[in-house]
Scaffold this active site. Structure first.
Site, PDB file in Angstrom:
ATOM      1  N   SER A   1       0.830  -1.221   0.000  1.00 41.65           N
ATOM      2  CA  SER A   1       0.000   0.000   0.000  1.00 41.65           C
ATOM      3  C   SER A   1       0.860   1.265   0.000  1.00 41.65           C
ATOM      4  O   SER A   1       0.527   2.245  -0.687  1.00 41.65           O
ATOM      5  CB  SER A   1      -0.955   0.002   1.194  1.00 41.65           C
ATOM      6  OG  SER A   1      -0.250  -0.205   2.404  1.00 41.65           O
TER       7      SER A   1
ATOM      8  N   HIS B   1      -1.802  -8.845   2.163  1.00 42.29           N
ATOM      9  CA  HIS B   1      -1.490  -7.562   2.823  1.00 42.29           C
ATOM     10  C   HIS B   1      -2.616  -7.247   3.817  1.00 42.29           C
ATOM     11  O   HIS B   1      -2.905  -8.059   4.691  1.00 42.29           O
ATOM     12  CB  HIS B   1      -1.286  -6.505   1.729  1.00 42.29           C
ATOM     13  CG  HIS B   1      -0.728  -5.194   2.185  1.00 42.29           C
ATOM     14  ND1 HIS B   1      -0.067  -5.022   3.361  1.00 42.29           N
ATOM     15  CD2 HIS B   1      -0.759  -3.947   1.593  1.00 42.29           C
ATOM     16  CE1 HIS B   1       0.296  -3.751   3.506  1.00 42.29           C
ATOM     17  NE2 HIS B   1      -0.116  -3.077   2.444  1.00 42.29           N
TER      18      HIS B   1
ATOM     19  N   HIS C   1       6.089 -12.522   7.621  1.00 39.03           N
ATOM     20  CA  HIS C   1       6.276 -11.140   7.171  1.00 39.03           C
ATOM     21  C   HIS C   1       7.446 -11.078   6.199  1.00 39.03           C
ATOM     22  O   HIS C   1       8.405 -11.836   6.333  1.00 39.03           O
ATOM     23  CB  HIS C   1       6.543 -10.194   8.350  1.00 39.03           C
ATOM     24  CG  HIS C   1       6.285  -8.764   8.015  1.00 39.03           C
ATOM     25  ND1 HIS C   1       7.245  -7.950   7.464  1.00 39.03           N
ATOM     26  CD2 HIS C   1       5.162  -8.024   8.103  1.00 39.03           C
ATOM     27  CE1 HIS C   1       6.721  -6.762   7.249  1.00 39.03           C
ATOM     28  NE2 HIS C   1       5.458  -6.777   7.628  1.00 39.03           N
TER      29      HIS C   1
ATOM     30  N   ARG D   1       3.557  -4.351  16.657  1.00 37.52           N
ATOM     31  CA  ARG D   1       2.155  -3.911  16.539  1.00 37.52           C
ATOM     32  C   ARG D   1       1.227  -4.985  17.098  1.00 37.52           C
ATOM     33  O   ARG D   1       0.172  -4.706  17.639  1.00 37.52           O
ATOM     34  CB  ARG D   1       1.813  -3.599  15.075  1.00 37.52           C
ATOM     35  CG  ARG D   1       2.670  -2.489  14.468  1.00 37.52           C
ATOM     36  CD  ARG D   1       2.447  -2.332  12.977  1.00 37.52           C
ATOM     37  NE  ARG D   1       2.793  -3.537  12.231  1.00 37.52           N
ATOM     38  CZ  ARG D   1       2.615  -3.702  10.930  1.00 37.52           C
ATOM     39  NH1 ARG D   1       2.072  -2.720  10.210  1.00 37.52           N
ATOM     40  NH2 ARG D   1       2.963  -4.823  10.326  1.00 37.52           N
TER      41      ARG D   1
ATOM     42  N   ASP E   1      -1.838  -8.216  11.770  1.00 35.43           N
ATOM     43  CA  ASP E   1      -3.212  -8.646  11.483  1.00 35.43           C
ATOM     44  C   ASP E   1      -3.675  -9.802  12.364  1.00 35.43           C
ATOM     45  O   ASP E   1      -4.869 -10.111  12.399  1.00 35.43           O
ATOM     46  CB  ASP E   1      -3.333  -9.034  10.007  1.00 35.43           C
ATOM     47  CG  ASP E   1      -3.021  -7.863   9.105  1.00 35.43           C
ATOM     48  OD1 ASP E   1      -3.562  -6.774   9.358  1.00 35.43           O
ATOM     49  OD2 ASP E   1      -2.220  -8.020   8.170  1.00 35.43           O
TER      50      ASP E   1
HETATM   51  N1  CMX Z   1       1.507 -19.644   6.269  1.00 35.73           N
HETATM   52  C1  CMX Z   1       1.941 -20.569   5.369  1.00 35.73           C
HETATM   53  N2  CMX Z   1       2.958 -20.379   4.532  1.00 35.73           N
HETATM   54  C2  CMX Z   1       3.636 -19.211   4.650  1.00 35.73           C
HETATM   55  C3  CMX Z   1       3.289 -18.236   5.582  1.00 35.73           C
HETATM   56  C4  CMX Z   1       2.175 -18.479   6.413  1.00 35.73           C
HETATM   57  N3  CMX Z   1       1.726 -17.574   7.298  1.00 35.73           N
HETATM   58  N4  CMX Z   1       4.134 -17.187   5.450  1.00 35.73           N
HETATM   59  C5  CMX Z   1       4.981 -17.506   4.457  1.00 35.73           C
HETATM   60  N5  CMX Z   1       4.674 -18.720   3.980  1.00 35.73           N
HETATM   61  C6  CMX Z   1       5.275 -19.403   2.838  1.00 35.73           C
HETATM   62  C7  CMX Z   1       5.152 -18.541   1.599  1.00 35.73           C
HETATM   63  O1  CMX Z   1       3.860 -18.664   1.007  1.00 35.73           O
HETATM   64  C8  CMX Z   1       6.271 -19.065   0.742  1.00 35.73           C
HETATM   65  O2  CMX Z   1       5.827 -20.272   0.180  1.00 35.73           O
HETATM   66  P1  CMX Z   1       6.277 -20.687  -1.323  1.00 35.73           P
HETATM   67  O3  CMX Z   1       7.771 -20.862  -1.262  1.00 35.73           O
HETATM   68  O4  CMX Z   1       5.526 -21.934  -1.563  1.00 35.73           O
HETATM   69  O5  CMX Z   1       5.880 -19.560  -2.220  1.00 35.73           O
HETATM   70  C9  CMX Z   1       7.350 -19.385   1.778  1.00 35.73           C
HETATM   71  O6  CMX Z   1       6.670 -19.536   3.040  1.00 35.73           O
HETATM   72  C10 CMX Z   1       8.399 -18.300   1.926  1.00 35.73           C
HETATM   73  O7  CMX Z   1       7.732 -17.070   2.186  1.00 35.73           O
HETATM   74  P2  CMX Z   1       8.464 -15.935   3.052  1.00 35.73           P
HETATM   75  O8  CMX Z   1       9.697 -15.531   2.316  1.00 35.73           O
HETATM   76  O9  CMX Z   1       8.608 -16.350   4.473  1.00 35.73           O
HETATM   77  O10 CMX Z   1       7.382 -14.779   3.058  1.00 35.73           O
HETATM   78  P3  CMX Z   1       7.110 -13.681   1.941  1.00 35.73           P
HETATM   79  O11 CMX Z   1       8.017 -12.530   2.189  1.00 35.73           O
HETATM   80  O12 CMX Z   1       7.137 -14.263   0.580  1.00 35.73           O
HETATM   81  O13 CMX Z   1       5.593 -13.288   2.251  1.00 35.73           O
HETATM   82  C11 CMX Z   1       3.756 -12.775   3.619  1.00 35.73           C
HETATM   83  C12 CMX Z   1       5.238 -12.540   3.368  1.00 35.73           C
HETATM   84  C13 CMX Z   1       3.280 -11.808   4.687  1.00 35.73           C
HETATM   85  C14 CMX Z   1       2.985 -12.492   2.336  1.00 35.73           C
HETATM   86  C15 CMX Z   1       3.554 -14.245   4.074  1.00 35.73           C
HETATM   87  O14 CMX Z   1       4.217 -14.462   5.298  1.00 35.73           O
HETATM   88  C16 CMX Z   1       2.095 -14.630   4.208  1.00 35.73           C
HETATM   89  O15 CMX Z   1       1.478 -14.998   3.210  1.00 35.73           O
HETATM   90  N6  CMX Z   1       1.496 -14.532   5.447  1.00 35.73           N
HETATM   91  C17 CMX Z   1       0.095 -14.796   5.628  1.00 35.73           C
HETATM   92  C18 CMX Z   1      -0.733 -13.624   5.150  1.00 35.73           C
HETATM   93  C19 CMX Z   1      -0.584 -12.431   6.066  1.00 35.73           C
HETATM   94  O16 CMX Z   1      -0.682 -12.528   7.273  1.00 35.73           O
HETATM   95  N7  CMX Z   1      -0.388 -11.252   5.478  1.00 35.73           N
HETATM   96  C20 CMX Z   1      -0.328  -9.990   6.232  1.00 35.73           C
HETATM   97  C21 CMX Z   1       1.061  -9.387   6.335  1.00 35.73           C
HETATM   98  C22 CMX Z   1       1.035  -8.077   7.097  1.00 35.73           C
HETATM   99  C23 CMX Z   1       0.326  -7.007   6.308  1.00 35.73           C
HETATM  100  O17 CMX Z   1       0.822  -6.614   5.242  1.00 35.73           O
HETATM  101  O18 CMX Z   1      -0.767  -6.575   6.702  1.00 35.73           O
END
Ligand code: CMX
Length: 466
Positions: free
Chosen positions: A273, A303, A349, A358, A404
């Site tokens: 964002s 996000h 994250h 937070r 979140d």
């Molecule tokens: N549950 C399951 N798998 C997860 C995970 C979770 N909470 N967090 C990361 N992973 C997975 C990723 O999907 C990725 O899988 P692939 O290799 O199959 O693609 C792997 O672990 C590596 O990811 P990462 O490098 O640790 O995390 P990213 O930087 O790519 O992504 C984020 C970060 C936030 C998108 C991810 O942790 C996620 O999807 N979390 C759940 C959704 C969430 O809570 N989002 C809110 C974030 C805060 C915000 O912006 O508001």
């Protein structure tokens, strides 16, 4: 207000360290200025500082970029300037050098020992200074005075079907507010580029001021009786926002809003964002268009939409295995989520490698205000189980909770159970951080953003790959 009183409004140990840096350097005169008057003084100093810094260090190397980073969401590439906040992987966010607990101590609050007023955080983000209580009061009044919506925007919101996601309604309404953009008008009339920050500031003030009425109207239309209460000219932003939502009678909910709107505002520049708002703004799209674009990014489930997903996932878990489920049952439920190819919302994250401060701030709010809430009990239990399972799963780089993971349980406690609405609250807060940077962007004359891209064929050729 005397300088002495301004000092004494800063409480606690942290207020005597970093915030004092800001306060001590400020004259009494600066503490009686409005935000715009103060900005007019600060901007030339900031321009000179950046000019001087670039003259001496402009050719220094920030980092290198690998092929994996180009394919991997540009994770970790250092290529943005963001003044309001910096995120440390271990420690979490600092707003102009202040951690969340430091902000809670240093920034003016509405009630003794209470949560900081988000108005004060906006001031801090824009200027780098902790405002006095009087200055914050003035800002609250200015926002209340600018809050009315054009009639056609009210009608536009009223005509949305209830089935249209609240975030889509929110984005639609913010785009429509663009009708009255002072920046767009000034640009079309040929404003000199050195003056861009002024109409950007005015648009930003109007935009933030109008968000409670936009967001409140959406909430009242979709979930309640469609009646929206009038704001009060002498009340703070969070009180008025709670009022249009219909919760002003609950002082604890109003305090929650003050905390919520403060901590969700800014998380440095690379998140979707923030980066989107900054990117679109770099084309000199006005603050309404830029922020609406940022909102569309916030509405993604990886996000901001994760806050709705968290409560939905947690309630489903509760309905499936019960609120008193054993550790074994919870672990099995988690593995079912992961094996189903889904993420555990609220955990992980892109930058953080520890529990998000937070999250901690919201947990502390829960411990103070709702320690015995059964769902808070479940969320606490999950906090002790999920990181271990995610670590065992072995994929996520950060198994700890993000912002979140906790907001939904607080909101549902006060009766706001409509999960689809939660990201709108995040959006109201996010406006405070991203528009603060837009003012700086225009003050510093930040150019059109345009990184370089390559095709796979081109990359292969570059490195002699077959
Ligand atoms: N549950 C399951 N798998 C997860 C995970 C979770 N909470 N967090 C990361 N992973 C997975 C990723 O999907 C990725 O899988 P692939 O290799 O199959 O693609 C792997 O672990 C590596 O990811 P990462 O490098 O640790 O995390 P990213 O930087 O790519 O992504 C984020 C970060 C936030 C998108 C991810 O942790 C996620 O999807 N979390 C759940 C959704 C969430 O809570 N989002 C809110 C974030 C805060 C915000 O912006 O508001």
């Amino acid at each position: 207000m005397s300088a002495l009183r301004a000092f004494s409004s800063l409480k606690g140990a942290a207020a005597r360290s970093a915030p004092l840096r800001f306060q001590a350097a400020r004259s009494y005169a600066s503490q009686t200025k409005t935000l715009k008057e103060r900005l007019a003084e600060i901007i030339p100093e900031k321009q000179a500082e950046v000019k001087e810094f670039r003259k001496g260090y402009g050719n220094k190397v920030l980092g290198e970029v690998t092929v994996d980073q180009a394919y991997g969401g540009m994770r970790g590439i250092k290529g943005l300037v963001w003044e309001g906040s910096v995120l440390d992987a271990e420690e979490g966010i600092r707003f102009r050098g202040l951690s969340i607990p430091e902000c809670q101590k240093a920034l003016p609050a509405a009630v003794e020992g209470g949560e900081p007023l988000p108005e004060s955080l906006f001031w801090l983000l824009v200027t780098g200074e902790v405002p006095t209580a009087e200055q914050v009061k003035g800002l609250s009044a200015e926002w209340a005075a600018r809050a009315a919506l054009p009639e056609f925007v009210e009608e536009l919101i009223d005509r949305c079907p209830k089935s249209l996601h609240p975030m889509s309604q929110f984005s639609l309404a913010v785009n429509a507010l663009q009708h009255d953009s002072i920046f767009a008008k000034a640009y079309s009339e040929g404003i000199h580029k050195s003056q861009y920050w002024d109409p950007t500031f005015e648009d930003t003030m109007n935009l933030i001021a109008k968000l409670p009425n936009v967001a409140g109207r959406i909430y009242r239309n979709v979930y309640k009786d469609g009646k929206v209460a009038a704001l009060e000219a002498d009340k703070d932003y969070s009180y008025n926002f709670s009022k249009v939502l219909g919760y002003e009678g609950n002082a604890d909910f109003v305090e929650l809003m003050r905390l919520y709107l403060t901590i969700h505002s800014d998380h440095e520049g690379g998140n979707v964002s923030a980066h989107t708002t900054h990117l679109v703004g770099s084309a000199l799209s006005d603050p309404y268009l830029s922020f609406a674009a940022g909102l569309n990014g916030l509405a993604g489930p990886l996000h901001g939409l994760a806050n709705q997903e968290v409560l939905r996932w947690t309630l489903k878990l509760k309905d499936t295995i019960g609120i008193d489920a054993s550790e074994e049952q919870i672990k099995k439920y988690l593995w079912d989520t992961l094996n189903g190819g889904q993420v555990v919302p609220g955990y992980g994250h892109a930058v953080l490698r520890k529990t998000d401060p937070r999250y901690t701030a919201q947990r502390e709010f829960a411990l103070k205000h709702l320690p015995d809430d059964p769902l808070f009990g479940l969320v606490s239990k999950l906090y002790h189980i999920i990181p271990g399972v995610l670590t065992e799963h072995g994929k996520t780089k950060n198994p700890w909770p993000n912002v979140d993971a906790h907001s939904g349980v607080l909101l549902q406690y006060y009766g706001m159970t409509e999960q689809d609405y939660y990201t709108v609250l995040f959006g109201v807060s996010r406006a405070i951080g991203v528009t603060a940077q837009l003012i700086t962007d225009r003050a510093l004359g930040m150019p059109l953003e345009r990184p370089k891209s390559y095709s796979t064929a081109h990359l292969k050729k570059m490195f002699g790959a077959q």
